[in-house]
Design a protein around this motif. Sequence first.
Motif, PDB file in Angstrom:
ATOM      1  N   VAL A  28       0.858  -1.114  -0.089  1.00 50.74           N
ATOM      2  CA  VAL A  28      -0.116   0.003   0.051  1.00 50.74           C
ATOM      3  C   VAL A  28       1.064   1.088   0.064  1.00 50.74           C
ATOM      4  CG1 VAL A  28      -1.861   0.991   1.258  1.00 50.74           C
ATOM      5  CG2 VAL A  28      -1.751  -1.397   1.329  1.00 50.74           C
ATOM      6  N   CYS A  29       0.434   2.122  -0.941  1.00 52.83           N
ATOM      7  CA  CYS A  29       1.484   3.617  -1.218  1.00 52.83           C
ATOM      8  C   CYS A  29       0.512   4.648  -0.484  1.00 52.83           C
ATOM      9  CB  CYS A  29       2.034   3.702  -2.538  1.00 52.83           C
ATOM     10  SG  CYS A  29       3.088   4.880  -2.540  1.00 52.83           S
ATOM     11  N   ARG A  30       0.901   5.339   0.576  1.00 55.82           N
ATOM     12  CA  ARG A  30       0.058   6.342   1.101  1.00 55.82           C
ATOM     13  C   ARG A  30       1.020   7.619   0.646  1.00 55.82           C
ATOM     14  NH1 ARG A  30      -1.126   7.567   7.125  1.00 55.82           N
ATOM     15  NH2 ARG A  30      -3.140   8.690   6.854  1.00 55.82           N
ATOM     16  N   LEU A  31       0.379   8.608   0.067  1.00 56.62           N
ATOM     17  CA  LEU A  31       0.807   9.803  -0.247  1.00 56.62           C
ATOM     18  C   LEU A  31       0.375  10.996   0.895  1.00 56.62           C
ATOM     19  CD1 LEU A  31       0.525   9.963  -4.032  1.00 56.62           C
ATOM     20  CD2 LEU A  31       2.520   9.197  -2.576  1.00 56.62           C
ATOM     21  N   GLN A  32       1.067  11.542   1.643  1.00 58.43           N
ATOM     22  CA  GLN A  32       0.696  12.310   2.770  1.00 58.43           C
ATOM     23  C   GLN A  32       1.036  13.850   2.094  1.00 58.43           C
ATOM     24  OE1 GLN A  32      -0.029  10.189   6.324  1.00 58.43           O
ATOM     25  NE2 GLN A  32       0.409  12.362   6.625  1.00 58.43           N
ATOM     26  N   ASN A  33       0.217  14.771   2.548  1.00 61.77           N
ATOM     27  CA  ASN A  33       0.258  16.203   2.176  1.00 61.77           C
ATOM     28  C   ASN A  33       0.175  16.306   0.696  1.00 61.77           C
ATOM     29  OD1 ASN A  33       1.103  16.600   4.835  1.00 61.77           O
ATOM     30  ND2 ASN A  33       3.249  16.771   4.445  1.00 61.77           N
ATOM     31  N   VAL A  34      -0.766  15.633   0.055  1.00 59.79           N
ATOM     32  CA  VAL A  34      -0.978  15.747  -1.220  1.00 59.79           C
ATOM     33  C   VAL A  34      -1.304  17.150  -1.947  1.00 59.79           C
ATOM     34  CG1 VAL A  34      -2.514  15.060  -3.425  1.00 59.79           C
ATOM     35  CG2 VAL A  34      -1.524  13.453  -1.643  1.00 59.79           C
ATOM     36  N   ALA A  35      -2.074  17.722  -0.861  1.00 59.86           N
ATOM     37  CA  ALA A  35      -2.442  19.242  -1.137  1.00 59.86           C
ATOM     38  C   ALA A  35      -1.276  20.386  -1.223  1.00 59.86           C
ATOM     39  CB  ALA A  35      -3.541  19.690  -0.300  1.00 59.86           C
ATOM     40  N   CYS A  36      -0.113  19.967  -0.718  1.00 58.67           N
ATOM     41  CA  CYS A  36       0.796  20.970  -0.808  1.00 58.67           C
ATOM     42  C   CYS A  36       1.383  21.191  -2.197  1.00 58.67           C
ATOM     43  CB  CYS A  36       1.966  20.430   0.307  1.00 58.67           C
ATOM     44  SG  CYS A  36       3.133  19.174  -0.151  1.00 58.67           S
ATOM     45  N   LEU A  37       1.079  20.180  -2.952  1.00 57.68           N
ATOM     46  CA  LEU A  37       1.383  20.308  -4.278  1.00 57.68           C
ATOM     47  C   LEU A  37       0.339  21.053  -5.669  1.00 57.68           C
ATOM     48  CD1 LEU A  37       2.925  16.802  -5.154  1.00 57.68           C
ATOM     49  CD2 LEU A  37       4.335  18.919  -4.437  1.00 57.68           C
ATOM     50  N   GLY A  38      -0.657  21.374  -4.798  1.00 56.39           N
ATOM     51  CA  GLY A  38      -1.713  21.746  -5.538  1.00 56.39           C
ATOM     52  C   GLY A  38      -3.108  21.550  -4.937  1.00 56.39           C
ATOM     53  N   SER A  39      -4.138  21.824  -5.698  1.00 55.12           N
ATOM     54  CA  SER A  39      -5.294  21.289  -5.361  1.00 55.12           C
ATOM     55  C   SER A  39      -5.454  19.588  -5.109  1.00 55.12           C
ATOM     56  CB  SER A  39      -6.569  21.518  -6.395  1.00 55.12           C
ATOM     57  OG  SER A  39      -6.678  20.971  -7.482  1.00 55.12           O
ATOM     58  N   PHE A  40      -6.091  19.178  -3.996  1.00 58.86           N
ATOM     59  CA  PHE A  40      -6.160  17.596  -3.922  1.00 58.86           C
ATOM     60  C   PHE A  40      -6.433  16.944  -5.272  1.00 58.86           C
ATOM     61  CE2 PHE A  40      -7.993  13.555  -2.602  1.00 58.86           C
ATOM     62  CZ  PHE A  40      -6.690  13.075  -2.104  1.00 58.86           C
ATOM     63  N   ASP A  41      -7.764  17.322  -5.702  1.00 53.95           N
ATOM     64  CA  ASP A  41      -8.240  16.654  -6.775  1.00 53.95           C
ATOM     65  C   ASP A  41      -7.419  16.763  -8.155  1.00 53.95           C
ATOM     66  OD1 ASP A  41     -10.613  16.077  -5.588  1.00 53.95           O
ATOM     67  OD2 ASP A  41     -11.589  17.837  -6.205  1.00 53.95           O
ATOM     68  N   ARG A  42      -6.535  17.954  -8.461  1.00 55.56           N
ATOM     69  CA  ARG A  42      -5.854  17.958  -9.330  1.00 55.56           C
ATOM     70  C   ARG A  42      -4.539  17.075  -9.346  1.00 55.56           C
ATOM     71  NH1 ARG A  42      -1.334  20.326 -10.898  1.00 55.56           N
ATOM     72  NH2 ARG A  42      -1.297  21.567  -8.825  1.00 55.56           N
ATOM     73  N   VAL A  43      -3.979  17.248  -8.114  1.00 56.58           N
ATOM     74  CA  VAL A  43      -2.877  16.331  -7.937  1.00 56.58           C
ATOM     75  C   VAL A  43      -3.027  14.887  -8.088  1.00 56.58           C
ATOM     76  CG1 VAL A  43      -0.894  16.134  -6.313  1.00 56.58           C
ATOM     77  CG2 VAL A  43      -1.547  18.370  -6.537  1.00 56.58           C
ATOM     78  N   SER A  44      -4.133  14.404  -7.297  1.00 55.77           N
ATOM     79  CA  SER A  44      -4.508  13.101  -7.283  1.00 55.77           C
ATOM     80  C   SER A  44      -4.935  12.465  -8.624  1.00 55.77           C
ATOM     81  CB  SER A  44      -5.541  12.921  -6.300  1.00 55.77           C
ATOM     82  OG  SER A  44      -6.869  13.409  -6.626  1.00 55.77           O
ATOM     83  N   GLN A  45      -5.470  13.366  -9.547  1.00 58.57           N
ATOM     84  CA  GLN A  45      -5.725  12.866 -10.653  1.00 58.57           C
ATOM     85  C   GLN A  45      -4.405  12.788 -11.709  1.00 58.57           C
ATOM     86  OE1 GLN A  45      -8.557  15.893 -12.407  1.00 58.57           O
ATOM     87  NE2 GLN A  45     -10.353  14.774 -11.086  1.00 58.57           N
ATOM     88  N   ALA A  46      -3.474  13.741 -11.540  1.00 58.40           N
ATOM     89  CA  ALA A  46      -2.172  13.663 -12.139  1.00 58.40           C
ATOM     90  C   ALA A  46      -1.395  12.111 -11.845  1.00 58.40           C
ATOM     91  CB  ALA A  46      -1.507  14.764 -11.911  1.00 58.40           C
ATOM     92  N   VAL A  47      -1.302  11.976 -10.524  1.00 52.94           N
ATOM     93  CA  VAL A  47      -0.742  10.818 -10.093  1.00 52.94           C
ATOM     94  C   VAL A  47      -1.329   9.655 -10.444  1.00 52.94           C
ATOM     95  CG1 VAL A  47      -0.017   9.653  -7.967  1.00 52.94           C
ATOM     96  CG2 VAL A  47       0.152  12.091  -7.815  1.00 52.94           C
ATOM     97  N   VAL A  48      -2.720   9.564 -10.407  1.00 49.86           N
ATOM     98  CA  VAL A  48      -3.448   8.254 -11.191  1.00 49.86           C
ATOM     99  C   VAL A  48      -3.140   8.369 -12.441  1.00 49.86           C
ATOM    100  CG1 VAL A  48      -5.576   7.383 -11.500  1.00 49.86           C
ATOM    101  CG2 VAL A  48      -5.073   8.194  -9.109  1.00 49.86           C
ATOM    102  N   ALA A  49      -2.956   9.459 -13.240  1.00 49.13           N
ATOM    103  CA  ALA A  49      -2.883   9.182 -14.630  1.00 49.13           C
ATOM    104  C   ALA A  49      -1.279   8.739 -15.072  1.00 49.13           C
ATOM    105  CB  ALA A  49      -3.026  10.612 -15.214  1.00 49.13           C
ATOM    106  N   MET A  50      -0.300   9.236 -14.136  1.00 53.36           N
ATOM    107  CA  MET A  50       0.965   8.624 -14.216  1.00 53.36           C
ATOM    108  C   MET A  50       0.898   7.081 -14.071  1.00 53.36           C
ATOM    109  SD  MET A  50       3.438  11.637 -13.141  1.00 53.36           S
ATOM    110  CE  MET A  50       2.801  11.411 -11.301  1.00 53.36           C
ATOM    111  N   VAL A  51       0.124   6.829 -12.903  1.00 49.38           N
ATOM    112  CA  VAL A  51       0.397   5.505 -12.641  1.00 49.38           C
ATOM    113  C   VAL A  51      -0.361   4.527 -13.717  1.00 49.38           C
ATOM    114  CG1 VAL A  51      -0.436   3.507 -10.953  1.00 49.38           C
ATOM    115  CG2 VAL A  51       0.529   5.683 -10.111  1.00 49.38           C
ATOM    116  N   GLU A  52      -1.508   4.809 -14.239  1.00 42.98           N
ATOM    117  CA  GLU A  52      -2.062   4.246 -15.091  1.00 42.98           C
ATOM    118  C   GLU A  52      -1.217   4.066 -16.730  1.00 42.98           C
ATOM    119  OE1 GLU A  52      -5.609   6.335 -15.612  1.00 42.98           O
ATOM    120  OE2 GLU A  52      -6.897   5.037 -14.080  1.00 42.98           O
ATOM    121  N   GLU A  53      -0.414   5.157 -16.868  1.00 40.12           N
ATOM    122  CA  GLU A  53       0.558   5.065 -17.903  1.00 40.12           C
ATOM    123  C   GLU A  53       1.697   3.788 -17.467  1.00 40.12           C
ATOM    124  OE1 GLU A  53       2.384   8.747 -18.667  1.00 40.12           O
ATOM    125  OE2 GLU A  53       0.412   9.682 -19.571  1.00 40.12           O
ATOM    126  N   VAL A  54       1.958   3.601 -16.353  1.00 43.18           N
ATOM    127  CA  VAL A  54       2.992   2.818 -16.060  1.00 43.18           C
ATOM    128  C   VAL A  54       2.264   1.148 -16.241  1.00 43.18           C
ATOM    129  CG1 VAL A  54       4.219   1.640 -14.085  1.00 43.18           C
ATOM    130  CG2 VAL A  54       4.366   4.111 -14.574  1.00 43.18           C
TER     131      VAL A  54
END
Length: 83
Positions: A28-54
Amino acid sequence: MLTIILERSDRIESVLPAIERAMASGEVCRLQNVACLGSFDRVSQAVVAMVEEVLDGVRQCRARPGFQLLGVDDRGVTHTLLL
């Protein structure tokens, strides 16, 4: 559980290698403080998109059973980003 604590100086792309390690080991990979990179929704969508590419084979990594991607928002609430 692999916990990644993000800081304002981090970039979204900088977490991908750690997420890939969690995928490969079935952690399980837990990302703490996601909102410090921008809005939670935008950052989480970007991370999920990168993981889906992988997962789709762009970088050739398989997710072992047990892998989950979690994100913690600015209120401390944990959200499942990817199962």
